[in-house]
Design a protein around this motif. Sequence first.
Motif, PDB file in Angstrom:
ATOM      1  N   PHE A   1       0.836  -1.204   0.000  1.00 32.45           N
ATOM      2  CA  PHE A   1       0.000   0.000   0.000  1.00 32.45           C
ATOM      3  C   PHE A   1       0.875   1.260   0.000  1.00 32.45           C
ATOM      4  CE2 PHE A   1      -2.455   3.103   2.705  1.00 32.45           C
ATOM      5  CZ  PHE A   1      -3.387   3.442   1.738  1.00 32.45           C
ATOM      6  N   TYR A   2       1.889   1.257   0.849  1.00 33.72           N
ATOM      7  CA  TYR A   2       2.842   2.374   0.933  1.00 33.72           C
ATOM      8  C   TYR A   2       3.493   2.613  -0.426  1.00 33.72           C
ATOM      9  CZ  TYR A   2       6.971   4.993   2.597  1.00 33.72           C
ATOM     10  OH  TYR A   2       7.949   5.935   2.785  1.00 33.72           O
ATOM     11  N   ILE A   3       3.993   1.539  -1.042  1.00 34.58           N
ATOM     12  CA  ILE A   3       4.734   1.649  -2.299  1.00 34.58           C
ATOM     13  C   ILE A   3       3.856   2.231  -3.403  1.00 34.58           C
ATOM     14  CG2 ILE A   3       5.873   0.309  -4.124  1.00 34.58           C
ATOM     15  CD1 ILE A   3       6.704  -1.667  -1.835  1.00 34.58           C
ATOM     16  N   LEU A   4       2.633   1.723  -3.548  1.00 35.68           N
ATOM     17  CA  LEU A   4       1.760   2.151  -4.639  1.00 35.68           C
ATOM     18  C   LEU A   4       1.320   3.604  -4.484  1.00 35.68           C
ATOM     19  CD1 LEU A   4      -0.455  -1.039  -5.091  1.00 35.68           C
ATOM     20  CD2 LEU A   4       1.475  -0.287  -6.496  1.00 35.68           C
ATOM     21  N   ILE A   5       0.946   4.002  -3.270  1.00 32.80           N
ATOM     22  CA  ILE A   5       0.465   5.370  -3.066  1.00 32.80           C
ATOM     23  C   ILE A   5       1.597   6.377  -3.207  1.00 32.80           C
ATOM     24  CG2 ILE A   5      -0.628   6.973  -1.459  1.00 32.80           C
ATOM     25  CD1 ILE A   5      -2.475   4.821  -2.670  1.00 32.80           C
ATOM     26  N   VAL A   6       2.744   6.080  -2.622  1.00 35.48           N
ATOM     27  CA  VAL A   6       3.865   7.024  -2.717  1.00 35.48           C
ATOM     28  C   VAL A   6       4.351   7.127  -4.170  1.00 35.48           C
ATOM     29  CG1 VAL A   6       6.204   7.539  -1.920  1.00 35.48           C
ATOM     30  CG2 VAL A   6       4.535   6.631  -0.323  1.00 35.48           C
TER      31      VAL A   6
END
Length: 569
Positions: free
Chosen positions: A233-238
């Motif tokens: 989730f962190y990787i995709l949003i950032v």
Amino acid sequence: MKFNMILGLHPVDLIVLIIFFIVITILGVWTVRGVKDLESFIMPKKFGKLFMLFFNFGTGTHADQAVGVAAKSFTNGLSGIWYQWVWLFVSPFYWLIAPVMRRFRANTTADIFEARFDRSVALLFAAVGVGLLMVDLGVMLKTAGVIMDGATAGRVSSGWAIIIMTICFLIYGLAGGLSAAIVTDLVQGVLTIVFSFILLPFILHAVGGWDSLLTQLRPEQTSLVAPTEIGLFYILIVAFNALVGNITQPTVLANCAAGRTEMDGRVGYMGGSLVKRVCTIPWALTGLAAIAYFGTTPVEPDLVWGRVANEFLPIMMPGLIGIFLAALFASTMSVCSALMIVASGLFTENLYRRMVRQRTERHYVQVARLASFGIVVGGVIFAFVIPTVIKGIELLWIIPTMMGIAFWLGLFWRRATVAGAWAATVVGFVAWWITTQAFFVDYLAVSDMGQRLRFVFPRNGVSEIYLPWQMIFYLGAGGLAGVLFSLFSRATSEEKLDRFYDLVSTPIVSGEIIRKPCELPPEVRPRPMHKLIPLRNWMIPVPSAVSLAGFVVGWIFVSLLIMFVYWIA
């Protein structure tokens, strides 16, 4: 011996550093002969693929990233690589972005905002951009001081490192402008690549090799996607935030448009970025190996990269620490000189020149040089007040996104207006500010929804809004405000919109002479835009065969990098 103890460096290391500073300054000053007017100082459109590749690599690769990735991998494990690899998924888009930025025929990104909206939005971007570049300068200098501290075991003041570097890049940057930054990047880029890899074999040998290292780490420390802070989730949003904000980083126009042709910009922008993604791998692996090497010894994460250099390079031979620090200074100085010139261009072209007209080009170049000096002073001050490198990096992710929302709305949606651009930016900043306030964090921490969706994340003993949720909040608020205010405000004139989209659809002609920013030369006939969505207000062009081919190649390279790191882990 006393000399060594005072500076913490071997005489050979000092000699290497002195020679480096002299050579790189002379090389940069040599480019002053090509500076004849303000355009040649801030945006010389004359460089080929090799220079553009190393310019993009140099301005996009600097010491704070090595420090940040190594520090994050030291505390979080291999997933810390995503502290720079969030840009990995954005890199193939650079192939599509570069020719568009070149076609704007602009000297600064503020010129583009004025062409699409009006002067007030251009001034807004200039103000935000100058502030962002000062923050960026401060982060670069802060990082260099941190590495110098670690590499000399605290015997050399980080303050002196900041002062020496500032003096050097001021000399060649003020003299040669952006050309000096691009020429010196060719030298400095090579040094950066070498020293991205040189530390890794030493520390791996010290911990018994890769197989031995894996036995000393917990399974989650060797996972590319960790279940804690840096998950999928962190990787995709950032990564999405990076795509929105990248285009309005003030240096991106130079990265794309300082080349002679659109292809020079494509190769330089995507190629330099992908070379950087390769260098990110040894940064992360060095931080990962440092977990086993330092064991229970307390080490401040920001100092890991410099401490590893201090532990191993002097053992090999005198002078290696000097070359390592030269590479550090090289990457930092190349970025700082480019940031300084771009910021001075924003100030001079989009603020000063609008107020003080009909002066000679020599006058405007001198103003740009004075502005450069003032901007650097602001950056140095920020370097001494910013708390940590990691905090500085996150700030650099967030600020450009606010203007990025307005940029993409204006590029792809004909109905976007001046009011919409202002609303998207201001509301985005306000929404971000709210997410940093204790009352909002405390409310989300105890709410049922906040607990279910993990809105709040503890970091270093302090509760903060989880970074991806923070980004969703200000991206959503800014985007919605931009759309609503555009729909309920007066539309931009059709004539102005036609001129803007003619720029986007008309390729650069060989030998084209640009007489005024963001205007087609009289001898260049505009080409009609072939739209992907055949609706009047949607302005997404159909990509060419060259665009699609390069885009696919970029994704293949991205996939291979991820598979390689997954395999070795």
